[in-house]
Motif scaffolding. Structure first.
Motif, PDB file in Angstrom:
ATOM      1  N   ALA A 250       0.827  -1.210   0.000  1.00 62.50           N
ATOM      2  CA  ALA A 250       0.000   0.000   0.000  1.00 62.50           C
ATOM      3  C   ALA A 250       0.860   1.258   0.000  1.00 62.50           C
ATOM      4  O   ALA A 250       0.560   2.237  -0.696  1.00 62.50           O
ATOM      5  CB  ALA A 250      -0.928  -0.012   1.214  1.00 62.50           C
ATOM      6  N   GLU A 251       1.942   1.222   0.771  1.00 61.14           N
ATOM      7  CA  GLU A 251       2.842   2.376   0.828  1.00 61.14           C
ATOM      8  C   GLU A 251       3.455   2.660  -0.549  1.00 61.14           C
ATOM      9  O   GLU A 251       3.512   3.817  -0.991  1.00 61.14           O
ATOM     10  CB  GLU A 251       3.943   2.095   1.853  1.00 61.14           C
ATOM     11  N   LEU A 252       3.903   1.608  -1.236  1.00 55.43           N
ATOM     12  CA  LEU A 252       4.498   1.792  -2.561  1.00 55.43           C
ATOM     13  C   LEU A 252       3.462   2.206  -3.604  1.00 55.43           C
ATOM     14  O   LEU A 252       3.760   2.986  -4.513  1.00 55.43           O
ATOM     15  CB  LEU A 252       5.194   0.501  -2.993  1.00 55.43           C
ATOM     16  N   LEU A 253       2.244   1.706  -3.477  1.00 52.82           N
ATOM     17  CA  LEU A 253       1.180   2.115  -4.395  1.00 52.82           C
ATOM     18  C   LEU A 253       0.879   3.604  -4.268  1.00 52.82           C
ATOM     19  O   LEU A 253       0.557   4.278  -5.250  1.00 52.82           O
ATOM     20  CB  LEU A 253      -0.092   1.301  -4.136  1.00 52.82           C
ATOM     21  N   ARG A 254       0.988   4.093  -3.031  1.00 53.85           N
ATOM     22  CA  ARG A 254       0.659   5.492  -2.778  1.00 53.85           C
ATOM     23  C   ARG A 254       1.803   6.438  -3.123  1.00 53.85           C
ATOM     24  O   ARG A 254       1.568   7.602  -3.471  1.00 53.85           O
ATOM     25  CB  ARG A 254       0.290   5.675  -1.304  1.00 53.85           C
ATOM     26  N   THR A 255       3.022   5.973  -3.038  1.00 51.13           N
ATOM     27  CA  THR A 255       4.168   6.883  -3.126  1.00 51.13           C
ATOM     28  C   THR A 255       5.034   6.684  -4.358  1.00 51.13           C
ATOM     29  O   THR A 255       5.977   7.442  -4.569  1.00 51.13           O
ATOM     30  CB  THR A 255       5.053   6.749  -1.879  1.00 51.13           C
ATOM     31  N   THR A 256       4.741   5.650  -5.180  1.00 49.83           N
ATOM     32  CA  THR A 256       5.548   5.406  -6.374  1.00 49.83           C
ATOM     33  C   THR A 256       4.638   5.066  -7.561  1.00 49.83           C
ATOM     34  O   THR A 256       3.431   4.859  -7.394  1.00 49.83           O
ATOM     35  CB  THR A 256       6.526   4.224  -6.177  1.00 49.83           C
ATOM     36  N   THR A 257       5.247   4.987  -8.728  1.00 44.78           N
ATOM     37  CA  THR A 257       4.539   4.538  -9.926  1.00 44.78           C
ATOM     38  C   THR A 257       5.081   3.197 -10.405  1.00 44.78           C
ATOM     39  O   THR A 257       4.927   2.831 -11.570  1.00 44.78           O
ATOM     40  CB  THR A 257       4.683   5.584 -11.058  1.00 44.78           C
ATOM     41  N   LEU A 258       5.708   2.447  -9.508  1.00 44.69           N
ATOM     42  CA  LEU A 258       6.278   1.150  -9.864  1.00 44.69           C
ATOM     43  C   LEU A 258       5.193   0.199 -10.370  1.00 44.69           C
ATOM     44  O   LEU A 258       4.062   0.211  -9.842  1.00 44.69           O
ATOM     45  CB  LEU A 258       6.967   0.529  -8.649  1.00 44.69           C
ATOM     46  N   PRO A 259       5.503  -0.651 -11.352  1.00 45.76           N
ATOM     47  CA  PRO A 259       4.532  -1.666 -11.791  1.00 45.76           C
ATOM     48  C   PRO A 259       4.298  -2.692 -10.690  1.00 45.76           C
ATOM     49  O   PRO A 259       5.134  -2.878  -9.794  1.00 45.76           O
ATOM     50  CB  PRO A 259       5.209  -2.299 -13.008  1.00 45.76           C
ATOM     51  N   LEU A 260       3.174  -3.379 -10.750  1.00 48.55           N
ATOM     52  CA  LEU A 260       2.821  -4.329  -9.695  1.00 48.55           C
ATOM     53  C   LEU A 260       3.845  -5.447  -9.570  1.00 48.55           C
ATOM     54  O   LEU A 260       4.112  -5.922  -8.452  1.00 48.55           O
ATOM     55  CB  LEU A 260       1.439  -4.924  -9.978  1.00 48.55           C
TER      56      LEU A 260
END
Length: 300
Positions: A250-260
């Motif tokens: 969730a943190e990475l989804l909110r703070t980055t545009t990295l692919p899943l």
């Protein structure tokens, strides 16, 4: 306050929460907030040197402190002492609103005399892990009324300090009423083990982690490891690890545009399918839906 960290509990290398203070120069966090099921700050065990107070405005909620669940109704306030393992949670799928005050006790440390007479008898007292103020306590209205004034002064260090002294006096008086301040007892050894295991998980969640690994980090057996986790968080160590990984997603989804696929690799999941399955169990939406929802909220 760092906007990108709102709603997240970020931990340092020692496992303690890094509080997102309102101002970098003053260790205080005040928020007129709310809690409902499946938000990122629910059911996340953590600890910090700061003391924490929550006054419930509407609805009902609960706090877990060192494995004990404390129910809070509208008008109640809870004080959580420094370095206690705690987290907030919802009850009956109900939304509750509250004022939270997280503050470092050093604000009150104006002299050695104050530290010895007023701070250490509370901060170092294993009998005072928390205090609940509810309608049967004579100090409940006084502490609640002060808490309700804090959001208006959240960027005023002098007013916060002044009100914190008043709150601390109430905490001291309540502790004396309960006969807690002068008593001595041993620190819970399981508390240390759990903190060590939380720290291990935080440092190693990206890799393959077994129950043996977690137990060994706390220097206890696997069976005791399970008992300790159930005591403090009401769940198994393996489920705690999964939950920690999901919240990192969730943190990475909110703070980055990295692919899943990259997010799955960075959070210890073996593929996006399993990651998405576990994520949806926690947040009741897919990772893509969560990212889209957060982006829309951020734009709003």
């Amino acid at each position: 306050m760092k906007r990108e960290l709102m709603g997240l509990i970020v931990k340092g290398e020692d496992g303690a929460e890094q509080v997102n203070y309102d101002d970098d120069s003053f260790p205080s966090y005040i928020y007129d907030g709310w809690i409902r099921p499946n938000v990122t700050w629910e059911k996340v065990p953590h600890f910090h040197e700061d003391i924490e107070l929550v006054s419930v405005k509407t609805g009902k909620m609960a706090y877990s402190v060192n494995g004990q669940i404390i129910t809070l109704n509208a008008g109640d306030t809870i004080f959580v002492n420094s370095n206690q393992i705690h987290y907030s949670l919802t009850l009956d799928n109900e939304t509750a609103t509250y004022v939270i005050f997280i503050v470092h006790p050093n604000i009150l440390n104006s002299s050695v005399a104050v530290e010895m007479q007023a701070l250490l008898p509370i901060l170092n007292n294993p009998n005072v892990s928390y205090l609940r103020f509810r309608n049967i306590n004579e100090n409940t209205k006084d502490i609640y009324d002060i808490m309700m004034t804090l959001p208006d002064v959240r960027h005023n260090p002098f007013q916060i300090t002044k009100k914190f002294f008043d709150i601390w006096e109430i905490i001291m008086n309540q502790s004396k009423t309960y006969g807690m301040i002068s008593e001595d007892s041993q620190t819970d050894i399981h508390n240390r083990s759990f903190k060590a295991m939380m720290h291990f998980i935080q440092q190693n969640y990206k890799s393959t982690v077994t129950l043996d690994d977690i137990a060994n980090s706390g220097h206890i057996s696997k069976s005791l490891c399970n008992k300790v986790f159930h005591k403090y968080v009401g769940d198994s160590p393996v489920n705690y690890l999964l939950d920690y990984r999901v919240r990192k997603v969730a943190e990475l989804l909110r703070t980055t545009t990295l692919p899943l696929s990259e997010i799955a690799a960075q959070t210890g999941f073996n593929g996006t399918s399993y990651m998405s399955e576990m994520f949806k169990k926690t947040f009741e939406m897919s990772p893509r839906e969560y990212r889209k929802s957060w982006a829309q909220n951020d734009q709003a």
